[in-house]
Write a protein that holds these residues in place. Structure first.
Motif, short mmCIF file in Angstrom:
data_model
loop_
_atom_site.label_atom_id
_atom_site.label_comp_id
_atom_site.label_asym_id
_atom_site.label_seq_id
_atom_site.Cartn_x
_atom_site.Cartn_y
_atom_site.Cartn_z
N UNK B 20 0.82 -1.20 0.00
CA UNK B 20 0.00 0.00 0.00
C UNK B 20 0.85 1.24 0.00
N UNK B 21 1.80 1.32 0.93
CA UNK B 21 2.47 2.59 1.14
C UNK B 21 3.54 2.90 0.10
N UNK B 24 1.11 1.34 -3.97
CA UNK B 24 -0.28 1.74 -4.24
C UNK B 24 -1.13 0.60 -4.76
N UNK B 25 -0.89 -0.63 -4.30
CA UNK B 25 -1.74 -1.72 -4.75
C UNK B 25 -2.72 -2.04 -3.63
N UNK B 26 -4.00 -2.09 -3.97
CA UNK B 26 -5.01 -2.43 -2.95
C UNK B 26 -5.49 -1.23 -2.15
N UNK B 27 -5.44 -0.05 -2.77
CA UNK B 27 -5.86 1.14 -2.03
C UNK B 27 -7.36 1.21 -1.81
N UNK B 28 -8.16 0.68 -2.75
CA UNK B 28 -9.61 0.81 -2.61
C UNK B 28 -10.13 0.13 -1.35
N UNK B 30 -8.36 -0.70 1.13
CA UNK B 30 -7.61 -0.07 2.21
C UNK B 30 -8.35 1.16 2.73
N UNK B 31 -8.90 1.94 1.82
CA UNK B 31 -9.64 3.14 2.24
C UNK B 31 -11.07 2.79 2.62
N UNK B 115 -9.61 -6.57 -5.97
CA UNK B 115 -8.54 -5.93 -5.22
C UNK B 115 -7.28 -5.97 -6.10
N UNK B 116 -6.72 -4.79 -6.41
CA UNK B 116 -5.61 -4.83 -7.35
C UNK B 116 -4.37 -5.47 -6.75
N UNK B 172 -13.02 10.91 3.38
CA UNK B 172 -11.83 10.44 2.69
C UNK B 172 -10.61 11.36 2.78
N UNK B 176 -6.94 10.07 3.68
CA UNK B 176 -5.82 10.04 2.73
C UNK B 176 -4.60 10.74 3.30
N UNK B 179 -3.03 8.52 5.73
CA UNK B 179 -2.28 7.48 5.01
C UNK B 179 -0.97 8.03 4.47
#
Lengths: 212, 196
Positions: B20-21, B24-28, B30-31, B115-116, B172, B176, B179
């Motif tokens: 994630x950090x 940027x994979x799986x942000x949806x 995650x949020x 989930x990406x 959000x 963000x 994050x």
């Protein structure tokens, strides 16, 4: 179907990134330069429009239970086409976007629109929906990528105008942090905050006018 | 391939190149699924499980079907179908054998398909030329990195309620920015190479 209303929804009042908060992964990941932002935005615009057309056309013959799987197959086919075309004709862009190009398959915007809009509306309305939602996504990417490129590396249009772009801010000043993942999170956070502020302001204004 | 290389892959996936950090994979999810700590834990465990399994299955499919029959251009389509089928299978299995876990995960289970991080780990395994064991380790530790990130983030977010911030940052935006600050602290791990 009202095209003007759809246009306004796609770009402002129901913007896929800023209001629906979909597809945030790619938005934050690839907006480090204008070139990447534009390339990604246009790829998604094309894929979204084409998949919207096909999905709205086949919506009546697809059984309800397996519709998500069908949507994904349609989207994955178009993503593969765009991926291969970019590899063949714009290899620089394909390299810069990397794994995020095939990952358009799981971009929530496309599946979200398929489920929320195309499955209920006709082909023409879905086509325009695809174009306008895609434009909304592209617009956000452009704003973010121009901002992050300008203040993060001090250039503009690297890869589009010239290989290194036009240097606007001298090399020692830009905040390098903005091009790192941190910058992506914080930029998007501020953009959504500005959007919420503007939307509540315009809502208050119309409410006031109505109460008069 | 040795134990040290596996350890450096795991360290990289959990801390240095956290899904994630830094990728940027799986942000949806995650949020979306981090408003409460307990659902965040459930989601993190489910994602870890699916990522490990998906890494194994996609590696086998890639090696023994796509490479052998020269169908590499079908990679994206095949992988997403394999993942969708896998998630469906896990859903049915849990429903039959572990109904309590199934109800706890609820809607999040089918959402893992999109989930990406899951498709991302499958594609990255192929891109990095990992062997079978390396792929599985990368998948599981990548999932653990996701679990760590989402649990920390949910815990911070629960406390955000008491914070005093401008009204337009509600929802959000403040998440963000939180994050972003967490990503900044995770940058401290870059360059960490104990076993590398």
């Amino acid at each position: 179907m009202n095209i003007g209303k759809q246009f306004k929804e796609g770009l402002i009042t129901n913007n896929p990134v800023l209001v629906q908060v979909l597809g945030t992964c790619s938005t934050m990941a690839i907006t480090t330069s204008f070139f990447n932002g534009l390339g990604m935005g246009l790829s998604v615009l094309i894929i979204l429009t084409l998949s919207n057309i096909i999905i709205s056309a086949i919506r009546k013959i697809v059984p309800d239970k397996i519709r998500i799987a069908m949507f994904i197959v349609v989207i994955a086919c178009f993503v593969t086409c765009v991926d291969l075309l970019l590899q063949a004709f714009i290899p620089d862009l394909s390299k810069a976007l990397g794994v995020f190009l095939p990952l358009i398959v799981v971009n929530c915007i496309i599946l979200g629109r398929a489920e929320a809009f195309c499955y209920k509306n006709g082909v023409v309305a879905s086509t325009f929906d695809g174009i306008f939602q895609g434009l909304g996504y592209t617009a956000v990417l452009m704003v973010m990528s121009v901002f992050r490129e300008l203040f993060g590396s001090g250039t503009f249009g690297a890869g589009v105008i010239s290989p290194d772009g036009i240097r606007i801010i001298p090399e020692q000043f830009p905040a390098k942090l903005l091009t790192l993942p941190v910058g992506g999170f914080i930029c998007l956070g501020f953009l959504i905050a500005i959007m919420q502020w503007a939307l509540t302001k315009s809502k208050n204004k119309t409410e006031k006018e109505e109460s008069k | 391939m040795s134990i040290t290389s596996l350890l450096s892959i795991s360290m990289g996936a959990i801390l240095v190149n956290n899904f994630i950090f830094s990728q940027f994979l799986g942000c949806c999810p995650f949020l979306g699924v981090s408003k409460k700590l307990d659902t965040a834990v459930g989601m993190g465990i489910a994602v870890t499980f699916v990522m490990g399994l998906a890494s194994a299955v996609t590696w086998i499919v890639n090696q023994f079907i796509l490479v052998r029959f020269d169908l590499l251009y079908m990679q994206t389509v095949v992988f997403i179908l394999v993942i969708a089928a896998l998630v469906q299978f896990i859903e049915m299995f849990l429903q039959k054998s572990m109904p309590s876990l199934y109800t706890a995960l609820g809607i999040y289970l089918p959402l893992i398909t999109t989930n990406c991080a899951v498709l991302g780990v499958a594609l990255l395994n192929i891109q990095n030329n990992y062997s079978f064991i390396e792929s599985v380790v990368y998948g599981i530790t990548g999932g653990l990195g996701f679990l760590l990130a989402i649990v920390l983030f949910a815990a911070v977010r629960e406390r955000n309620v008491f914070a005093d911030y401008p009204k337009c940052f509600d929802g959000f935006p403040i998440a963000l920015i939180t994050a972003g600050l967490m990503a900044l602290s995770f940058m401290g791990f870059s360059g960490l190479s104990v076993w590398g």
